[in-house]
Design an enzyme around this catalytic site. Structure first.
Site, PDB file in Angstrom:
ATOM      1  N   ALA A 168       0.818  -1.207   0.000  1.00  0.00           N
ATOM      2  CA  ALA A 168       0.000   0.000   0.000  1.00  0.00           C
ATOM      3  C   ALA A 168       0.856   1.264   0.000  1.00  0.00           C
ATOM      4  O   ALA A 168       2.016   1.243   0.396  1.00  0.00           O
ATOM      5  CB  ALA A 168      -0.903  -0.018   1.232  1.00  0.00           C
TER       6      ALA A 168
ATOM      7  N   SER B  28      -1.982  -2.521  -5.085  1.00  0.00           N
ATOM      8  CA  SER B  28      -2.808  -2.576  -3.877  1.00  0.00           C
ATOM      9  C   SER B  28      -4.081  -1.765  -4.048  1.00  0.00           C
ATOM     10  O   SER B  28      -4.085  -0.714  -4.698  1.00  0.00           O
ATOM     11  CB  SER B  28      -2.010  -2.008  -2.701  1.00  0.00           C
ATOM     12  OG  SER B  28      -2.853  -1.754  -1.596  1.00  0.00           O
TER      13      SER B  28
ATOM     14  N   TYR C 196      -9.297  -5.392  -1.451  1.00  0.00           N
ATOM     15  CA  TYR C 196      -9.865  -5.443  -0.093  1.00  0.00           C
ATOM     16  C   TYR C 196     -11.357  -5.250  -0.257  1.00  0.00           C
ATOM     17  O   TYR C 196     -11.794  -4.348  -0.985  1.00  0.00           O
ATOM     18  CB  TYR C 196      -9.300  -4.309   0.776  1.00  0.00           C
ATOM     19  CG  TYR C 196      -7.930  -4.597   1.344  1.00  0.00           C
ATOM     20  CD1 TYR C 196      -7.688  -5.757   2.091  1.00  0.00           C
ATOM     21  CD2 TYR C 196      -6.886  -3.692   1.181  1.00  0.00           C
ATOM     22  CE1 TYR C 196      -6.432  -6.008   2.624  1.00  0.00           C
ATOM     23  CE2 TYR C 196      -5.625  -3.946   1.725  1.00  0.00           C
ATOM     24  CZ  TYR C 196      -5.411  -5.103   2.441  1.00  0.00           C
ATOM     25  OH  TYR C 196      -4.177  -5.347   2.976  1.00  0.00           O
TER      26      TYR C 196
ATOM     27  N   THR D  16      -7.436 -10.472  -0.970  1.00  0.00           N
ATOM     28  CA  THR D  16      -6.747 -10.642   0.313  1.00  0.00           C
ATOM     29  C   THR D  16      -7.747 -11.113   1.357  1.00  0.00           C
ATOM     30  O   THR D  16      -8.763 -10.460   1.600  1.00  0.00           O
ATOM     31  CB  THR D  16      -6.080  -9.321   0.729  1.00  0.00           C
ATOM     32  OG1 THR D  16      -5.145  -8.972  -0.297  1.00  0.00           O
ATOM     33  CG2 THR D  16      -5.352  -9.459   2.058  1.00  0.00           C
TER      34      THR D  16
ATOM     35  N   LYS E  13      -5.390 -14.728  -1.689  1.00  0.00           N
ATOM     36  CA  LYS E  13      -4.111 -14.345  -1.066  1.00  0.00           C
ATOM     37  C   LYS E  13      -4.226 -14.376   0.455  1.00  0.00           C
ATOM     38  O   LYS E  13      -5.005 -13.612   1.027  1.00  0.00           O
ATOM     39  CB  LYS E  13      -3.724 -12.932  -1.516  1.00  0.00           C
ATOM     40  CG  LYS E  13      -2.470 -12.383  -0.849  1.00  0.00           C
ATOM     41  CD  LYS E  13      -2.097 -11.016  -1.410  1.00  0.00           C
ATOM     42  CE  LYS E  13      -0.813 -10.479  -0.839  1.00  0.00           C
ATOM     43  NZ  LYS E  13      -0.947  -9.864   0.478  1.00  0.00           N
TER      44      LYS E  13
ATOM     45  N   HIS F 232       0.865 -12.140   4.926  1.00  0.00           N
ATOM     46  CA  HIS F 232       0.765 -10.682   4.828  1.00  0.00           C
ATOM     47  C   HIS F 232       2.068 -10.018   5.311  1.00  0.00           C
ATOM     48  O   HIS F 232       2.048  -8.968   5.941  1.00  0.00           O
ATOM     49  CB  HIS F 232      -0.432 -10.184   5.659  1.00  0.00           C
ATOM     50  CG  HIS F 232      -1.083  -8.935   5.130  1.00  0.00           C
ATOM     51  ND1 HIS F 232      -2.367  -8.909   4.652  1.00  0.00           N
ATOM     52  CD2 HIS F 232      -0.631  -7.660   5.020  1.00  0.00           C
ATOM     53  CE1 HIS F 232      -2.670  -7.677   4.277  1.00  0.00           C
ATOM     54  NE2 HIS F 232      -1.625  -6.895   4.486  1.00  0.00           N
TER      55      HIS F 232
END
Ligand code: FNR
Length: 368
Positions: A80, A107, A130, A156, A231, A255
């Site tokens: 990010a 990201s 996300y 994710t 992921k 992560h």
């Protein structure tokens, strides 16, 4: 600055150059940072069983990921807010990845939008997702990623809440006011408020959907035809569920040790995931990859490729695009040398017999 001879050296330079709040955000792991250390140390406990007297005058590192041909099995993980590291941020990363002939994953929380990154020129790019509570936001974003030519979604799945990164709490980490989470700018979700702890943790608590479950993988498939990489899988059980859910691939990831502390290193979890996937979908790995030898070890344990996270942001901080290019070049050269010295000329030559894990060493004879 002396000559940089390996990717790890960028970390110290980044530490010198960056404000403490930003460096700490990039570098830290969750809580005791046990897993952060273990992501590296577990690689160092795997040894080689090189084969000799094989003609290694030509080495082919090319491979395909979801049908896309790339120059090497080394790709870029989503990290990010890259403009905190360097003004060119994600642009620089995109250009460096493209020049190296490999894949960049952008990201959701990038400081450049999917359209901006696409405008840097050709390149194979994945989009990391996300899932926000507001599914309309997710649908829009996925559509925009598709239109911008992104080739896959990396979903994710290890972040229903943000891990406890104590440096971010102490520093009251927040996205600097001159930057925005560009993909969300028009949606009024692009800014991060100052909080009494980590501003990012508060943002996640407010916006990210904690109810996310396997049925949402199906939902995601209903809104996009892009292949979905799950992921954040680190167990055989979840690998089987991912296959059932129709995932196009799995990324074994913790992560970068920023979520649940005391999970195993990804390289230690890889083999059970590979076994459970039964060759039905490819398995990738990220976490602690800093050397060409690490790449080789992951492939020997069944990974189809690896992704790097922190080396990219540290190199960006040190030298912008040139730094990221250099990281990809050094890893490529180290990996090529590892192949040569192990007697492998193609990725298909790399197999389980080329390495010795701790588990193997406990057995009376090496597994052949
Ligand atoms: C990450 N990671 C991450 N993952 C993700 O799915 N979305 C994201 O936005 C981010 N952002 C992010 C920022 C920073 C600073 C780091 C270090 C990591 C995790 C990342 O994709 C990857 O899983 C790890 O970084 C891999 O481990 P290494 O290579 O950093 O050890």
């Amino acid at each position: 600055m002396g000559e940089i001879t390996n990717v790890t050296e960028y970390q110290a330079i980044a530490k010198q150059k960056l404000p403490k709040m930003i460096y700490d955000y990039y570098a830290s792991g969750a809580e005791d940072e046990w897993t952060l250390k273990e992501n590296r140390e577990a690689f160092s406990r795997i040894l080689f069983r090189p084969r000799i007297l094989i003609d290694v005058s030509k080495i082919d590192m090319t491979t395909s990921v979801l049908g896309f041909k790339i120059s090497m099995p080394i790709m870029i993980a989503p990290s990010a807010m890259q403009k905190m590291a360097h003004p060119d941020g994600e642009y620089a990363t995109a250009r460096a990845a493209s020049a190296a002939g490999t894949i960049m994953t952008l990201s959701s929380w990038a400081t450049s939008s999917v359209e901006e990154v696409a405008s840097t020129g050709p390149g194979i790019r994945f989009f990391q997702l996300y899932v926000y509570k507001d599914r309309k936001v997710v649908e829009q974003l996925v559509r925009r990623a598709e239109r911008a030519g992104f080739k896959a979604i990396a979903l994710t799945v290890d972040t229903p809440r943000l891990g406890r990164r104590e440096a971010d709490i102490k520093n009251r980490f927040v996205l600097p006011p001159y930057l925005t989470l560009k993909n969300f700018e028009g949606l009024d979700l692009g800014k991060m408020d100052q909080a009494n702890d980590s501003g990012l943790a508060s943002y996640v608590a407010g916006q990210i959907d904690r109810t996310l479950s396997w049925k949402d993988v199906k939902w995601l498939q209903s809104i996009t035809s892009l292949p979905i990489l799950v992921k954040g899988v680190i167990t055989a059980e979840d690998a089987r569920l991912a296959v059932h859910a129709g995932a196009a691939g799995i990324i074994v990831s913790n992560h970068g040790a920023r979520q649940l502390d005391y999970v195993p290193a990804t390289i230690s979890a890889l083999e059970e995931v590979v076994t459970a996937a039964q060759g039905r979908i490819p398995v990738y790995l990220d976490g602690g990859v800093r050397r060409g030898t690490d790449v080789f070890k992951a492939l020997a344990l069944g990974a189809s490729g690896i992704f790097i996270g922190r080396p990219v942001v540290f190199a960006l901080a040190a030298e912008g695009e040139a730094g990221v290019r250099n990281v990809l070049r050094m890893l490529r050269e180290e990996f090529e040398l590892t192949m040569a010295l192990s007697g492998c000329t193609t990725l298909a030559d790399i197999n389980r017999s080329h390495i010795l894990t701790e588990g193997d060493r406990l057995r009376p004879t090496p597994r052949l």
